[in-house]
Scaffold this active site. Structure first.
Site, PDB file in Angstrom:
ATOM      1  N   HIS A 148       0.837  -1.199   0.000  1.00 27.22           N
ATOM      2  CA  HIS A 148       0.000   0.000   0.000  1.00 27.22           C
ATOM      3  C   HIS A 148       0.868   1.242   0.000  1.00 27.22           C
ATOM      4  O   HIS A 148       1.921   1.283   0.639  1.00 27.22           O
ATOM      5  CB  HIS A 148      -0.995   0.008   1.166  1.00 27.22           C
ATOM      6  CG  HIS A 148      -0.389   0.117   2.528  1.00 27.22           C
ATOM      7  ND1 HIS A 148      -0.186   1.326   3.167  1.00 27.22           N
ATOM      8  CD2 HIS A 148       0.046  -0.820   3.394  1.00 27.22           C
ATOM      9  CE1 HIS A 148       0.330   1.117   4.367  1.00 27.22           C
ATOM     10  NE2 HIS A 148       0.496  -0.178   4.531  1.00 27.22           N
ATOM     11  N   ASP A 150       6.139   2.207   6.374  1.00 24.99           N
ATOM     12  CA  ASP A 150       4.899   1.435   6.261  1.00 24.99           C
ATOM     13  C   ASP A 150       3.966   2.208   5.337  1.00 24.99           C
ATOM     14  O   ASP A 150       3.317   3.149   5.772  1.00 24.99           O
ATOM     15  CB  ASP A 150       4.308   1.254   7.657  1.00 24.99           C
ATOM     16  CG  ASP A 150       2.919   0.656   7.677  1.00 24.99           C
ATOM     17  OD1 ASP A 150       2.514   0.044   6.679  1.00 24.99           O
ATOM     18  OD2 ASP A 150       2.223   0.815   8.708  1.00 24.99           O
ATOM     19  N   GLU A 181      -5.340   0.974   2.491  1.00 26.92           N
ATOM     20  CA  GLU A 181      -4.993  -0.028   3.501  1.00 26.92           C
ATOM     21  C   GLU A 181      -5.079   0.535   4.902  1.00 26.92           C
ATOM     22  O   GLU A 181      -5.554  -0.134   5.828  1.00 26.92           O
ATOM     23  CB  GLU A 181      -3.579  -0.570   3.235  1.00 26.92           C
ATOM     24  CG  GLU A 181      -3.229  -1.822   4.045  1.00 26.92           C
ATOM     25  CD  GLU A 181      -2.641  -1.530   5.424  1.00 26.92           C
ATOM     26  OE1 GLU A 181      -2.496  -2.484   6.217  1.00 26.92           O
ATOM     27  OE2 GLU A 181      -2.328  -0.352   5.722  1.00 26.92           O
ATOM     28  N   GLU A 182      -4.625   1.759   5.090  1.00 29.32           N
ATOM     29  CA  GLU A 182      -4.574   2.328   6.434  1.00 29.32           C
ATOM     30  C   GLU A 182      -5.955   2.581   7.028  1.00 29.32           C
ATOM     31  O   GLU A 182      -6.078   2.790   8.232  1.00 29.32           O
ATOM     32  CB  GLU A 182      -3.756   3.628   6.438  1.00 29.32           C
ATOM     33  CG  GLU A 182      -2.273   3.461   6.148  1.00 29.32           C
ATOM     34  CD  GLU A 182      -1.497   2.736   7.245  1.00 29.32           C
ATOM     35  OE1 GLU A 182      -2.121   2.326   8.251  1.00 29.32           O
ATOM     36  OE2 GLU A 182      -0.281   2.573   7.100  1.00 29.32           O
ATOM     37  N   ASP A 218       4.362  -6.001   3.391  1.00 23.14           N
ATOM     38  CA  ASP A 218       4.106  -4.853   4.251  1.00 23.14           C
ATOM     39  C   ASP A 218       5.196  -4.817   5.320  1.00 23.14           C
ATOM     40  O   ASP A 218       6.094  -5.664   5.326  1.00 23.14           O
ATOM     41  CB  ASP A 218       2.716  -4.969   4.878  1.00 23.14           C
ATOM     42  CG  ASP A 218       2.083  -3.623   5.198  1.00 23.14           C
ATOM     43  OD1 ASP A 218       2.835  -2.694   5.557  1.00 23.14           O
ATOM     44  OD2 ASP A 218       0.850  -3.513   5.111  1.00 23.14           O
ATOM     45  N   HIS A 249       4.127   3.299  12.815  1.00 21.07           N
ATOM     46  CA  HIS A 249       3.195   4.432  12.861  1.00 21.07           C
ATOM     47  C   HIS A 249       3.786   5.643  13.571  1.00 21.07           C
ATOM     48  O   HIS A 249       3.062   6.587  13.900  1.00 21.07           O
ATOM     49  CB  HIS A 249       1.851   4.035  13.493  1.00 21.07           C
ATOM     50  CG  HIS A 249       0.977   3.272  12.556  1.00 21.07           C
ATOM     51  ND1 HIS A 249      -0.362   3.088  12.780  1.00 21.07           N
ATOM     52  CD2 HIS A 249       1.252   2.634  11.385  1.00 21.07           C
ATOM     53  CE1 HIS A 249      -0.894   2.375  11.795  1.00 21.07           C
ATOM     54  NE2 HIS A 249       0.077   2.090  10.934  1.00 21.07           N
TER      55      HIS A 249
END
Length: 343
Positions: free
Chosen positions: A69, A186, A220-221, A241, A321
């Site tokens: 993603h 990510d 995706e998030e 990922d 994150h």
């Protein structure tokens, strides 16, 4: 493999430099469309806005879909405050505790881009006696635009409005020792790995046993990136990922992580076993882990009803994150696992 690693790192930096929180991804997917074409492929834009490409060889009846993603975390203006500063709501898993003091960009719909900073409300330590006691939430943080704005009317005059995206600086660094530090590794790091694999297949004229597709997803998030656009004939979906690094897990940033189970459940046993066997037989540095708080595009494909085997691999990434860290060795091990497993 040096030239492919160099290309992957170059593409990683290019992708990280393009703002793309979930829902605001056209610029990054336009870039990917052009890059795939430059490599000699015929990419397609999906209706949802992702990029799907066929690597053009192999058995269509037993296809493999690689999913990464390119949407990231971010925020959106939810209110223009009376003093002209901006209240925001997070997009994806953006955490207020590590958003504070970050530089950002406010993307207006019709009036350009403004710079700003995410700050605690009343952020001056010499003024705010409750600075240390204040919990960091999106109610106690605000965006301070770098414009002479003193009220709501002045912000609106610049074209700033509710619904505008707020994009945070990635701060990308590659250290002399090979560590890669940035927001949004990510999953733009793995997106670059897939571009590197596509380049390898084209440059080396590799004939694949199974048809391989690559899907760069864009939601995706927020939980539905992999819910569509699985080509006919695909029997395996592998998310590439970030691999989790942290207490209780064995993976480091220098390894490729193979996920056996995440918070949505176990991955396909036979596929995970095949990936582990490939990594072991090739002598790669790898780890098998269970991720306690995680979900992937491959999970979502099954939830959407696709009858496929699913797996998840990726370079180890620490501080997910937040301001994330990986290593060029983890990138190389991930690339080599794809190469060994797919051909």
């Amino acid at each position: 493999m040096d030239k492919y690693l160099e290309y992957i790192l170059e593409q990683m930096k290019m992708l990280l430099a393009i703002d793309s929180p979930s829902g605001y991804t056209q610029e990054v997917t336009d870039y990917l469309m052009e890059e795939y074409k430059r490599l000699g492929y015929l990419p397609e834009k999906t209706v949802k806005g992702g990029v799907l490409v066929d690597l053009e060889s192999g058995d269509r009846a037993n296809g493999v879909l690689l999913e990464v993603h390119v949407d990231t975390l971010g925020a959106m203006v939810s209110e223009i405050k009376s003093n002209g500063r901006l209240k925001i709501t997070p997009i994806g898993g953006m955490n207020a505790n590590n958003a504070e003091a970050e530089n950002c960009r406010i993307i207006t719909r019709f009036d350009g881009i403004y710079e700003g900073t995410c700050q605690l409300v009343n952020a001056s330590v010499h003024v705010n006696g409750e600075y240390d006691k204040t919990g960091r939430t999106f109610d106690t943080l605000e965006i301070v635009p770098d414009e002479p704005i003193a009220d709501r009317k002045a912000a609106a005059a610049l074209g700033i409005s509710t619904g505008d995206y707020v994009c945070f600086d990635p701060r990308t660094v590659i250290t002399r020792s090979g560590y890669i530090k940035s927001r949004f590794l990510d999953d733009k790091l793995s997106a670059a790995v897939l571009l590197g694999y596509a380049k390898y297949v084209k440059d080396e004229k590799i004939t694949l046993a199974n048809r391989v597709y690559q899907h760069m997803t864009v939601f995706e998030e927020v939980g539905h990136g992999g819910a569509a656009s699985v080509p006919d004939g695909v029997t395996e979906v592998i998310s590439v990922d970030m691999g989790c690094v942290g207490e209780g897990l064995s993976c480091t940033e220098r390894q490729v992580s193979i996920c056996a189970k995440d918070s949505r459940g176990p991955y396909n046993y036979d596929l995970v076993t095949s990936l582990v066997k490939t990594a072991r037989d090739m002598g790669l540095s790898y780890a098998v882990d269970v991720y306690p708080h995680y979900g992937s595009d491959a999970d979502v494909a099954l939830t959407a009803g696709y009858d496929v085997r699913h797996g998840l691999i990726g370079p180890g990434v620490y501080a997910s994150h937040g301001y994330e860290r990986s290593h060029v060795d983890g990138v190389l091990n991930t690339f080599l696992l794809l190469k060994g497993y797919l051909g």
